[in-house]
Design a protein around this motif. Structure first.
Motif, mmCIF file in Angstrom:
data_model
loop_
_atom_site.group_PDB
_atom_site.id
_atom_site.type_symbol
_atom_site.label_atom_id
_atom_site.label_comp_id
_atom_site.label_asym_id
_atom_site.label_seq_id
_atom_site.Cartn_x
_atom_site.Cartn_y
_atom_site.Cartn_z
ATOM 1 N N ILE A 6 0.864 -1.179 0.000
ATOM 2 C CA ILE A 6 0.000 0.000 0.000
ATOM 3 C C ILE A 6 0.900 1.227 0.000
ATOM 4 N N ILE A 7 0.582 2.211 -0.818
ATOM 5 C CA ILE A 7 1.338 3.467 -0.803
ATOM 6 C C ILE A 7 0.341 4.608 -0.670
ATOM 7 N N ALA A 8 0.582 5.490 0.319
ATOM 8 C CA ALA A 8 -0.395 6.543 0.622
ATOM 9 C C ALA A 8 0.281 7.712 1.316
ATOM 10 N N ALA A 9 -0.298 8.895 1.115
ATOM 11 C CA ALA A 9 0.095 10.092 1.855
ATOM 12 C C ALA A 9 -1.042 10.415 2.818
ATOM 13 N N VAL A 10 -0.742 10.368 4.112
ATOM 14 C CA VAL A 10 -1.790 10.389 5.135
ATOM 15 C C VAL A 10 -1.491 11.498 6.147
ATOM 16 N N ALA A 11 -2.501 12.344 6.386
ATOM 17 C CA ALA A 11 -2.312 13.454 7.336
ATOM 18 C C ALA A 11 -2.389 12.943 8.774
ATOM 19 N N GLU A 12 -2.130 13.851 9.714
ATOM 20 C CA GLU A 12 -2.137 13.465 11.132
ATOM 21 C C GLU A 12 -3.505 12.941 11.575
ATOM 22 N N ASN A 13 -4.580 13.461 10.956
ATOM 23 C CA ASN A 13 -5.925 12.991 11.304
ATOM 24 C C ASN A 13 -6.397 11.869 10.377
ATOM 25 N N ASN A 14 -5.430 11.187 9.730
ATOM 26 C CA ASN A 14 -5.713 10.071 8.809
ATOM 27 C C ASN A 14 -6.406 10.507 7.520
ATOM 28 N N ALA A 15 -6.514 11.807 7.292
ATOM 29 C CA ALA A 15 -7.120 12.288 6.051
ATOM 30 C C ALA A 15 -6.214 11.967 4.859
ATOM 31 N N ILE A 16 -6.875 11.662 3.717
ATOM 32 C CA ILE A 16 -6.108 11.444 2.479
ATOM 33 C C ILE A 16 -6.629 12.270 1.307
ATOM 34 N N GLY A 17 -7.822 12.837 1.428
ATOM 35 C CA GLY A 17 -8.349 13.564 0.273
ATOM 36 C C GLY A 17 -9.498 14.471 0.629
ATOM 37 N N LYS A 18 -9.763 15.377 -0.293
ATOM 38 C CA LYS A 18 -10.961 16.209 -0.185
ATOM 39 C C LYS A 18 -11.450 16.535 -1.589
ATOM 40 N N ILE A 98 -2.794 1.943 -4.741
ATOM 41 C CA ILE A 98 -2.523 3.395 -4.677
ATOM 42 C C ILE A 98 -3.757 4.209 -4.292
ATOM 43 N N GLY A 99 -4.807 3.563 -3.797
ATOM 44 C CA GLY A 99 -5.958 4.299 -3.284
ATOM 45 C C GLY A 99 -7.182 4.134 -4.144
ATOM 46 N N GLY A 100 -8.280 4.838 -3.791
ATOM 47 C CA GLY A 100 -8.380 5.668 -2.604
ATOM 48 C C GLY A 100 -8.808 4.892 -1.367
ATOM 49 N N ALA A 101 -9.567 5.583 -0.530
ATOM 50 C CA ALA A 101 -9.901 5.042 0.782
ATOM 51 C C ALA A 101 -10.566 3.677 0.691
ATOM 52 N N THR A 105 -8.922 0.285 2.284
ATOM 53 C CA THR A 105 -9.622 -0.455 3.340
ATOM 54 C C THR A 105 -9.724 -1.938 2.984
ATOM 55 N N GLN A 106 -10.029 -2.220 1.722
ATOM 56 C CA GLN A 106 -10.143 -3.620 1.296
ATOM 57 C C GLN A 106 -8.793 -4.329 1.287
ATOM 58 N N ALA A 107 -7.746 -3.586 0.921
ATOM 59 C CA ALA A 107 -6.425 -4.223 0.756
ATOM 60 C C ALA A 107 -5.656 -4.344 2.069
ATOM 61 N N MET A 108 -6.008 -3.526 3.053
ATOM 62 C CA MET A 108 -5.225 -3.496 4.292
ATOM 63 C C MET A 108 -5.015 -4.880 4.922
ATOM 64 N N PHE A 130 -7.854 7.452 5.521
ATOM 65 C CA PHE A 130 -7.157 6.165 5.486
ATOM 66 C C PHE A 130 -7.712 5.292 6.608
ATOM 67 N N PRO A 131 -7.766 3.966 6.399
ATOM 68 C CA PRO A 131 -8.224 3.103 7.498
ATOM 69 C C PRO A 131 -7.247 3.130 8.674
ATOM 70 N N GLU A 132 -7.745 2.809 9.848
ATOM 71 C CA GLU A 132 -6.882 2.733 11.038
ATOM 72 C C GLU A 132 -5.764 1.725 10.788
ATOM 73 N N ILE A 133 -4.573 2.089 11.198
ATOM 74 C CA ILE A 133 -3.442 1.159 11.088
ATOM 75 C C ILE A 133 -3.215 0.570 12.475
ATOM 76 N N ASN A 134 -3.177 -0.746 12.571
ATOM 77 C CA ASN A 134 -2.822 -1.391 13.839
ATOM 78 C C ASN A 134 -1.298 -1.557 13.864
ATOM 79 N N PHE A 135 -0.613 -0.608 14.494
ATOM 80 C CA PHE A 135 0.849 -0.595 14.422
ATOM 81 C C PHE A 135 1.484 -1.794 15.126
ATOM 82 N N ALA A 136 0.700 -2.511 15.930
ATOM 83 C CA ALA A 136 1.233 -3.730 16.553
ATOM 84 C C ALA A 136 1.526 -4.801 15.499
ATOM 85 N N GLU A 137 0.918 -4.635 14.307
ATOM 86 C CA GLU A 137 1.100 -5.644 13.246
ATOM 87 C C GLU A 137 2.232 -5.281 12.286
#
Ligand SMILES: NC(=O)c1ccc[n+]([C@@H]2O[C@H](COP(=O)([O-])OP(=O)(O)OC[C@H]3O[C@@H](n4cnc5c(N)ncnc54)[C@H](OP(=O)(O)O)[C@@H]3O)[C@@H](O)[C@H]2O)c1
Length: 164
Positions: A6-18, A98-101, A105-108, A130-137
Motif C-alpha cells: 500500500i502506498i499513501a500520503a496520510v495526514a495526522e488525522n488520517n485524512a487522504i483527500g478532499k 494506490i488508493g483511494g480510501a 480499506t479492502q487491501a489493508m 485512510f483506514p486505522e493502522i494497527n501498528f502492533a502488526e
C-alpha cells in the motif's frame, strides 16, 4: 505470490483527500511515489483514476477497479473486484495499491508492506480517510524526516513498514 504494498500520503488525522483531490502538493512525495511505483503494477479505485490529471500513469500497469464501466479507459486494465485485479497481477513481484480510501480499506488485511508519507498537519476540511493502522502488526523499516520549506507547505515523514 506478489508482495502487496500500500502506498499513501496520510495526514495526522488520517485524512487522504478532499473533493476527489489530494490534500496538498508535496513534490518530494510525488517524486518518491514515482520512483517506487515505476515499472510496477498499480491498482486503484475508479474515483482515484478519475482524479489523475492526465489519465493512466505512464510506464506502469494501471489497473482500475469499477463495478460500473468497462470501456473508455485508455492504457489501463479494468477489473471488477480486488481479487480479479490481484490475479491479473499475480506474475508481478510487487503490486501497489494506490488508493483511494475504499481500496486501501479492502487491501489493508492482505497487505505485506506499507509505504506511508505522514503529512504533519490535520486537514479539518478533508472528506476521505485512510483506514486505522494497527501498528502492533507492523515493523518500521525506514524513516526519513523532512521539514516544511518553500516548496512544501507542511513537514512530512516517509515511512516504510513491513508486516510482522
Ligand atoms: N493521499 C493519498 O495517498 C491518496 C491516494 C489515492 C487517492 N486519494 C484520494 O482518495 C479519494 C478517493 O477515494 P475514494 O475512497 O472516494 O474512491 P476510490 O477508492 O478511488 O474509488 C472508489 C470506486 O472504486 C471502485 N471500487 C472500489 N472497490 C471496488 C471493488 N472491490 N470492486 C469493484 N469496484 C470497486 C468503485 O467504482 P464504481 O463506483 O465505478 O463501481 C468505487 O466507487 C480522492 O480524494 C483521492 O484524491 C488519496
Amino acid at each position: 505470490m506478489s508482495i502487496i504494498s500500500i502506498i499513501a500520503a496520510v495526514a495526522e488525522n488520517n485524512a487522504i483527500g478532499k473533493q476527489q483531490q489530494l490534500l496538498c502538493y508535496l513534490p518530494l512525495d510525488l517524486k518518491r511515489f514515482k520512483a517506487i511505483t515505476m515499472g510496477k503494477a498499480i491498482v486503484m479505485g475508479r474515483k482515484t483514476f478519475e482524479s489523475l490529471p492526465n489519465g493512466a500513469l505512464p510506464k506502469r500497469k494501471n489497473v482500475i477497479l469499477t463495478s460500473l464501466h468497462e470501456e473508455g479507459y485508455v492504457d489501463s486494465f479494468v477489473c471488477q473486484s480486488l481479487e480479479e485485479a490481484l490475479t491479473l497481477c499475480e506474475k508481478e513481484e510487487e503490486v501497489f495499491i494506490i488508493g483511494g480510501a475504499s481500496v486501501y480499506t479492502q487491501a489493508m488485511p492482505m497487505a505485506n508492506k506499507l509505504y506511508l508519507t505522514r503529512i504533519h498537519h490535520a486537514f479539518e476540511d478533508a472528506d476521505t480517510f485512510f483506514p486505522e493502522i494497527n501498528f502492533a502488526e507492523w515493523k518500521e523499516v525506514e524513516k526519513e524526516v523532512f521539514e516544511a520549506d518553500e516548496k512544501h507547505a507542511y513537514a512530512f515523514t516517509f515511512y516504510t513498514y513491513e508486516r510482522l
